[in-house]
Design an enzyme around this catalytic site. Structure first.
Site, PDB file in Angstrom:
ATOM      1  CD  GLU A 175      -1.810  -2.377   1.461  1.00  0.00           C
ATOM      2  OE1 GLU A 175      -2.694  -3.241   1.361  1.00  0.00           O
ATOM      3  OE2 GLU A 175      -0.643  -2.636   1.877  1.00  0.00           O
ATOM      4  CG  HIS A 213     -11.152  -7.517   6.721  1.00  0.00           C
ATOM      5  ND1 HIS A 213     -10.367  -8.263   7.563  1.00  0.00           N
ATOM      6  CD2 HIS A 213     -10.625  -7.683   5.471  1.00  0.00           C
ATOM      7  CE1 HIS A 213      -9.420  -8.870   6.867  1.00  0.00           C
ATOM      8  NE2 HIS A 213      -9.551  -8.535   5.602  1.00  0.00           N
TER       9      HIS A 213
END
Length: 658
Positions: free
Chosen positions: A397, A464
């Site tokens: 990322e 998540h």
């Protein structure tokens, strides 16, 4: 040093000499000024001039270079006016950052230089993005990026090399192995014999170059650049050199054995090269003295200009105005044809239409190409736009965020999909320290949108399900959008992509396929920073965003006697606080609902702003309702207890009864 085997013409050899001499003489002058207290700090590159000068002169002036704080020779070889450099170091307006940053922490599009930030690693990924833009524009250009041996231990280094290798990007990764990272010697930083060996694991061509031999540096880099332009690929070059002074002058050099300093002093790149030029009758003593006098006059004349310049006076309005690149919102009104679609479809349509509208827009993310993304937002996109513009990324990322910044620097737009908003922590540094600060620092905007699938209610657990918008609303320079409805999501996404500033675009996963709305089928925009008044009433003001809006709607539906203003913020930065003020002045009571945990969230700032600006209109304390002060759990019963939906109704009724 072996200079004789390089068959360059004498004029070029002299040019290389004067190009090394200038930064050396500037540095010697700066060290004097530092002792006199006329500059605040200095990072010396004495002994490493051959690398900066050799690389810069071997490259085309149109090719980007991303230097470090010991690469003065890059700046002087690109012929930046010295008075501007001196003003930069003194924090004056003629520099490149208007006094907002120091030394070499700046960039300049005019000279195709992109300066470092203190976190070092992100600039490697930025180079990837710049190089990717060159490929997409079909320009045969190399991008060179510098790093020290210490930063090769950072994750950004490895992520950037991996991306460059996978995508065959024309990046020249230049490692200046100068022996020490501040005071830590190389044997305490890495185990491999040569840093060039690190390229092997990425399938990358690597070379070791004597960083103190200007002819070797110039010739080798020139040959590599020529080859890379014709056969785009990344190349790793390790320059063996040494840092002859402290990490910065205050650090000193007591930790370096004297015999090691003596050994490298004998390898001085300038002194050895001068002896060679003298021996070969290329440079006479008279000519050498003439060159030094000319450079000394240039330094003194430009120092006078910099010293004569007035100190910067603080202007609060100018400072605040400089955080974001100015953007004139372009309204595109929706057409008459509508279709009842889900939130996920609206986002996909908005992204697709923006790709059609902006030929320079690239989408980056994990599994977004053939697979279409884990939420299928980009399903089928590669069939329309191709893999050049819809790019699967490795799981890295940080470097992908940095690459998005590089695309922006080189005139493109980027949308990056964080597979889950939770994973943004792995890319947090370049977002808050690079994207957010670049325009304020050197007027370079970040034309980047980061899509953030977020939120609970889907039993996905602590990694998540987070809604982490407050991580970014705190950071000046970022914009944060958080729609609750398909119509808003499509129009706001279009505007976020048009906006030249970095935008975090939050998309609630639980709303993706549960919320439907009639949405115009064609392209349209909605302004950022404008809240939506969903319901009107006199009893109380309810403010929320994201899933909280739907919880509030459901609660008000179950309590039809409550006459409430319901405000959907839609955008958290910029925040339409005036809409909240107007409502509070009418109702006298305010309750703010957020999915995020309570402390430090958006509700806290809204509450404080209302207390400061509308206190005399309040008939009760401002009430905040939020999730528990715990990580979000997995089991449904625990998640339901964590989320504030049920507690909201109780708090709402209590506040009404106050």
């Amino acid at each position: 040093m072996d200079y004789g085997k390089y068959t360059l013409d004498n004029g070029l050899k002299l040019k290389l000499y004067t190009s090394m001499l200038k930064p050396r003489m500037i540095e010697e002058k700066m060290l004097i000024l530092l002792r006199q207290g006329k500059i605040s700090k200095w990072f010396s590159g004495i002994g490493q001039e051959a690398i900066s000068v050799g690389v810069a002169m071997a490259m085309d002036p149109k090719e980007y270079i991303l230097p470090m704080h010991r690469n003065l020779g890059v700046f002087t070889s690109r012929n930046i006016p010295l008075h501007r450099l001196f003003s930069q170091w003194q924090g004056k307006a003629s520099g490149f950052t208007n006094g907002r940053d120091r030394s070499f922490h700046f960039g300049t599009q005019e000279y195709k230089i992109v300066g470092m930030i203190s976190h070092l690693g992100p600039q490697l990924g930025v180079a990837d993005g710049i190089a990717l833009a060159e490929l997409l524009k079909k320009r045969k250009r190399v991008t060179a990026v510098f790093t020290g041996e210490g930063a090769t231990s950072e994750g950004d280094f490895h992520e950037a090399l991996n991306i460059a290798a996978v995508w065959d990007l024309p990046v020249l990764f230049c490692i200046e192995n100068n022996g020490y990272g501040l005071s830590t010697p190389t044997n305490e930083q890495f185990k491999c014999e040569h840093l060039a060996d690190k390229g092997i694991g990425y399938g990358m061509e690597s070379h070791i170059v004597d960083g103190n031999n200007i002819l070797e540096v110039y010739t080798k880099i020139g040959a590599l650049c020529k080859s890379i332009r014709e056969n785009p690929r990344p190349v790793l070059v390790e320059f063996k050199t040494f840092r002859m002074r402290g990490h910065e002058e205050a650090s000193g050099m007591k930790y370096v054995p004297q015999e090691l300093l003596d050994q490298w002093a004998a390898k001085d790149p300038l002194e050895n090269y001068v002896r060679y030029l003298n021996t070969e009758n290329i440079l006479s003593a008279e000519a050498e003295e003439t060159y030094k006098k000319e450079i000394l006059h240039e330094i003194d004349d430009n120092l006078k200009l910099a010293f004569a310049e007035e100190e910067i006076e603080a202007d609060t309005g100018k400072e605040l105005f400089s955080v974001y690149k100015e953007y004139d919102y372009e309204e595109v009104k929706p057409g008459a044809i509508i279709k009842n679609i889900r939130l996920v479809d609206a986002i996909s349509d908005g992204l697709r239409q923006s790709m059609e509208r902006h030929g320079n827009l690239v989408i980056l993310g994990q599994d977004i190409a053939e697979y279409g993304g884990v939420f299928k937002i980009t399903d089928g996109f590669i069939n329309t736009f191709g893999k050049d513009r819809v790019r699967n990324t490795p799981i890295c990322e940080s470097a992908v965020v940095s690459a998005a910044m590089g695309l922006s620097i080189n005139g493109m737009k980027a949308v990056m999909e964080m597979q889950f908003a939770d994973f943004v922590s792995s890319g947090f540094n370049p977002i808050v320290n690079y994207l957010a600060k670049s325009h304020y620092r050197w007027e370079e905007n970040a034309n980047v949108v980061i899509r953030m699938p977020c939120g609970g209610g889907v039993a996905a657990g602590p990694f998540h399900s987070q809604t982490n918008e407050a991580w970014f609303t705190k950071t000046p320079g970022l914009k944060v959008v958080y729609p609750a409805f398909p119509y808003d999501a499509k129009g706001l996404l279009a505007t976020a992509i048009n906006d030249p500033n970095p935008v975090l675009f939050f998309e609630h996963k639980a709303l993706y396929r549960s919320i439907y709305q009639n949405v115009p089928t064609d392209y349209y925009t909605l302004p950022l920073g404008k809240a939506s008044l969903l319901k009107q009433g006199e009893d109380i003001s309810v403010v929320s965003y994201g899933a909280g809006v739907h919880w509030a709607l459901e609660t008000l539906k179950d309590n039809k006697d409550i006459r409430a203003d319901l405000i959907d913020l839609r955008c958290l930065q910029p925040l339409d606080i005036e809409a909240v003020f107007t409502s509070v002045k009418k109702t006298g009571k305010l309750i703010i609902l957020q999915e995020d945990s309570l402390f430090g969230g958006v509700a806290s700032d809204i509450s404080a702003l209302v207390m400061e600006n509308c206190f005399e209109y309040l008939d009760a304390p401002v009430k905040r309702v939020a999730s528990l002060e715990t990580p979000i759990p997995f089991a449904k019963s625990l998640e339901d207890n964590y989320l504030p939906k049920k507690r909201f109704e109780v708090a709402l009724l209590e506040l009404l009864a106050y």
